[in-house]
Design an enzyme around this catalytic site. Structure first.
Site, PDB file in Angstrom:
ATOM      1  N   HIS A  38       0.840  -1.204   0.000  1.00  0.00           N
ATOM      2  CA  HIS A  38       0.000   0.000   0.000  1.00  0.00           C
ATOM      3  C   HIS A  38       0.874   1.253   0.000  1.00  0.00           C
ATOM      4  O   HIS A  38       1.846   1.343   0.742  1.00  0.00           O
ATOM      5  CB  HIS A  38      -0.910   0.025   1.234  1.00  0.00           C
ATOM      6  CG  HIS A  38      -1.683   1.301   1.379  1.00  0.00           C
ATOM      7  ND1 HIS A  38      -2.816   1.570   0.657  1.00  0.00           N
ATOM      8  CD2 HIS A  38      -1.457   2.402   2.147  1.00  0.00           C
ATOM      9  CE1 HIS A  38      -3.264   2.776   0.984  1.00  0.00           C
ATOM     10  NE2 HIS A  38      -2.453   3.298   1.878  1.00  0.00           N
TER      11      HIS A  38
ATOM     12  N   THR B 207       3.642  -5.877   2.925  1.00  0.00           N
ATOM     13  CA  THR B 207       4.793  -6.306   2.134  1.00  0.00           C
ATOM     14  C   THR B 207       5.472  -5.160   1.387  1.00  0.00           C
ATOM     15  O   THR B 207       6.603  -5.312   0.940  1.00  0.00           O
ATOM     16  CB  THR B 207       4.363  -7.385   1.133  1.00  0.00           C
ATOM     17  OG1 THR B 207       3.105  -7.007   0.547  1.00  0.00           O
ATOM     18  CG2 THR B 207       4.193  -8.729   1.839  1.00  0.00           C
ATOM     19  N   GLU B 208       4.771  -4.038   1.245  1.00  0.00           N
ATOM     20  CA  GLU B 208       5.370  -2.840   0.651  1.00  0.00           C
ATOM     21  C   GLU B 208       4.671  -1.609   1.204  1.00  0.00           C
ATOM     22  O   GLU B 208       3.448  -1.538   1.183  1.00  0.00           O
ATOM     23  CB  GLU B 208       5.232  -2.827  -0.880  1.00  0.00           C
ATOM     24  CG  GLU B 208       6.028  -3.867  -1.618  1.00  0.00           C
ATOM     25  CD  GLU B 208       5.936  -3.696  -3.135  1.00  0.00           C
ATOM     26  OE1 GLU B 208       5.452  -2.643  -3.599  1.00  0.00           O
ATOM     27  OE2 GLU B 208       6.348  -4.619  -3.859  1.00  0.00           O
ATOM     28  N   ASN B 209       5.449  -0.654   1.684  1.00  0.00           N
ATOM     29  CA  ASN B 209       4.922   0.653   2.049  1.00  0.00           C
ATOM     30  C   ASN B 209       6.087   1.620   2.118  1.00  0.00           C
ATOM     31  O   ASN B 209       7.093   1.353   2.783  1.00  0.00           O
ATOM     32  CB  ASN B 209       4.187   0.616   3.389  1.00  0.00           C
ATOM     33  CG  ASN B 209       3.651   1.973   3.820  1.00  0.00           C
ATOM     34  OD1 ASN B 209       4.051   2.515   4.848  1.00  0.00           O
ATOM     35  ND2 ASN B 209       2.760   2.548   3.038  1.00  0.00           N
TER      36      ASN B 209
END
Length: 570
Positions: A345, A413-415
């Site tokens: 996100h 897992t992604e920010n």
């Protein structure tokens, strides 16, 4: 008869109870709230990440095969400034250096991806397995574990073997399911004794839409209205097959988990009192995150996707929907194939209803949704043109996932956030602010009851950013790409994130503000090191010297020109 009636009443009561206990997301309630000082649950996992093509380099070394991104980036005009990932961060040669950065950050986990063509050059296992590729990932995994850093491994982060694209048209072809399963099975066999967290696909939305609909990403196909749906259909089936392979052949022995990492930008209704805007916002999220999550958790595509694409297809005069369908057997096979849900996100959009009339030439994934995306001009946007800082959207998204999918185990897992600057700048105060606010919204979501187990800052290093090349930087560590040694320098955000990890959250206002002040003080001395270093390390190429001092030179040139103009006027 009485018994049958009693059973019917009982059945109805049970159904009502089930429906009443199902939790619905409240679109009309948005509690922005103030900053919350507190800590994360014991055992919460803090990490950072990267991916093979973006960081490894060594694109044609030690037996690696071509990927679609090797081919795509070598075509002129496809990537900003015609950059390629040929060398990138040279992480292939810097395992120990990079793990030492992770250790300095005190990371609990590191998320990376395996390059399919590095270990199976053609993508077809029966052709050849590259032992040097296996050896590289063995060394990386072992070095992480020696330093008490848990590997979280992605099997597919967009670098499809080029042979599979040429031979089968890539994810447009159903044969990809078995080839991907063979590749995954090899990874489980070779690395599964040490890797306990597997991610099948990273952001399949981008693979499908940008690879097969808009053509912005490799393989660069523009199959409007059909390509994205077909690619996604095969990706979902491939994910399910790999999950079942692990479940039946490896789980009892290796005791690991298999999940997926889905992109999830939040969509907020422009007017929360307008039902059409609420419905449009839900469509936005369902066409984005729900497209993949709903089949994996519930066995089929979101009903709103089936309705809208089906109706638009009929209006075009098509006999069947452009959105493929799952058979009853496939639905039961796909349902429940996520041990954890990875969420990537970055940002939020305001959404309002818009009717896009169907047409054979204009049909696309985007027009199928009947909505418009808007941004608030007051939202900070330090880097990528698509990335606005809207922290409260993160909490909203996490709560939506909780209600839609039965509160699954979540790993962020992604920010993270990029910068798009000509100047070398290690004092990234905007990134500190972004991490502070987004991580705090995640903490609030956990207090709401969302089952978040870990967080991955994106990314550890500056790296190749796909069609944007090296023009955007997401890293906690600055990488000097003009220097053949690719040295890394810590940005201020390194110190700030390190403090969050050490404290497992935000102890109190005074301490958090102190972290920020110290981080900025430290980065000032790092800036001086970065400015001085190239004068000695770039002696071979004069052009290299200007990179870290481009801002200073720009100022000097401007001053000289100004003096010249003033003299002419006098």
């Amino acid at each position: 008869m009485q018994l049958r009636c009693a059973l019917s009443v009982c059945h109805v009561l049970m159904l009502v109870l089930c429906l009443s206990t199902a939790e619905d997301f409240d679109w009309t309630k948005n509690n922005y709230g103030s900053f919350y000082y507190g800590t994360f649950p014991t055992g919460f996992s803090w990490g950072a990440g990267g991916s093979a093509y973006q960081t490894e380099g060594a694109w044609d070394k030690d037996g690696k095969g071509l990927s679609i991104w090797d081919v795509f980036s070598h075509k002129k005009g496809k990537i900003q400034l015609n950059d390629t990932g040929d060398s990138s961060c040279e992480s292939y040669y810097k395992i120990k250096d990079d793990v030492s950065l992770m250790k300095e950050l005190r990371l609990n986990h590191y998320r990376f991806s395996i390059s399919w063509p590095r270990i199976i050059p053609t993508g077809i296992k029966s052709d050849h397995v590259n032992e040097k590729g296996i050896q590289y990932y063995d060394e990386l995994i072992d070095h992480l574990l020696e330093n008490n850093i848990t590997p979280i491994v992605t099997l597919y982060h967009w670098d499809l073997p080029q042979v599979l694209q040429e031979k089968y048209s890539g994810w447009q072809n159903i044969s990809m399911i078995n080839h991907f399963n063979d590749y995954a099975n090899l990874c489980f066999e070779k690395f599964g004794d040490r890797v306990k967290h597997w991610i099948t696909f990273n952001n399949p939305w981008s693979v499908a839409v940008e690879g097969y609909e808009t053509g912005e990403h490799a393989p660069g196909l523009k199959l409007r209205g059909t390509g994205a749906y077909r690619a996604a259909h095969h990706i979902i089936k491939a994910h399910a097959k790999v999950w079942h392979t692990y479940d039946t052949q490896w789980r009892a022995k290796q005791k690991g988990l298999v999940g997926v990492s889905l992109a999830g930008d939040w969509g907020e209704p422009v007017d929360i009192s307008n039902q059409k805007d609420i419905e449009a916002a839900e469509r936005y999220v369902q066409f984005y995150l729900g497209w993949f999550a709903t089949p994996m958790f519930h066995g089929d595509y979101p009903q709103v996707m089936k309705d809208f694409v089906g109706r638009k297809s009929a209006q075009q005069g098509l006999g069947t929907s452009r959105l493929p369908s799952f058979s009853p057997q496939e639905k039961s096979y796909i349902k429940g194939t996520c041990d954890f849900l990875g969420i990537g996100h970055f940002t939020t959009r305001y959404i309002t209803n818009r009717n896009d009339p169907p047409g054979r030439s204009s049909s696309s994934y985007f027009t199928d949704r009947d909505l418009a995306e808007l941004v608030d001009p007051r939202w900070p946007d330090p880097g990528s043109e698509w990335l606005y800082s809207v922290p409260w959207g993160f909490r909203r998204l996490l709560n939506f996932v909780k209600t839609q999918y039965g509160n699954p185990m979540i790993y962020v897992t992604e920010n993270g956030v990029s910068e798009k600057m000509m100047c070398t700048e290690l004092c990234d105060e905007w990134r500190i602010q972004y991490y502070k606010e987004y991580i705090n919204e995640m903490l609030k979501a956990i207090r709401d009851g969302v089952n978040v187990k870990g967080y991955t800052a994106w990314s550890l290093l500056d790296k190749f950013e796909w069609d944007e090349g090296f023009s955007e930087r997401f890293g906690l560590y600055y990488v000097d790409f003009r220097n053949k040694n690719k040295p890394r320098y810590p940005k201020a955000s390194v110190q700030f994130y390190k403090r969050i990890i050490s404290s497992n959250g935000f102890p109190n206002q005074r301490e958090v503000e102190n972290w920020r002040r110290k981080a900025v003080e430290m980065c000032s001395s790092s800036n001086q090191l970065l400015a001085a270093d190239p004068l000695t390390s770039h002696m071979e190429m004069v052009t290299e010297i200007v990179v870290p001092t481009v801002c200073t030179l720009s100022i000097l040139i401007s001053a000289v020109l100004l003096m010249f103009l003033l003299r002419r006027r006098n």
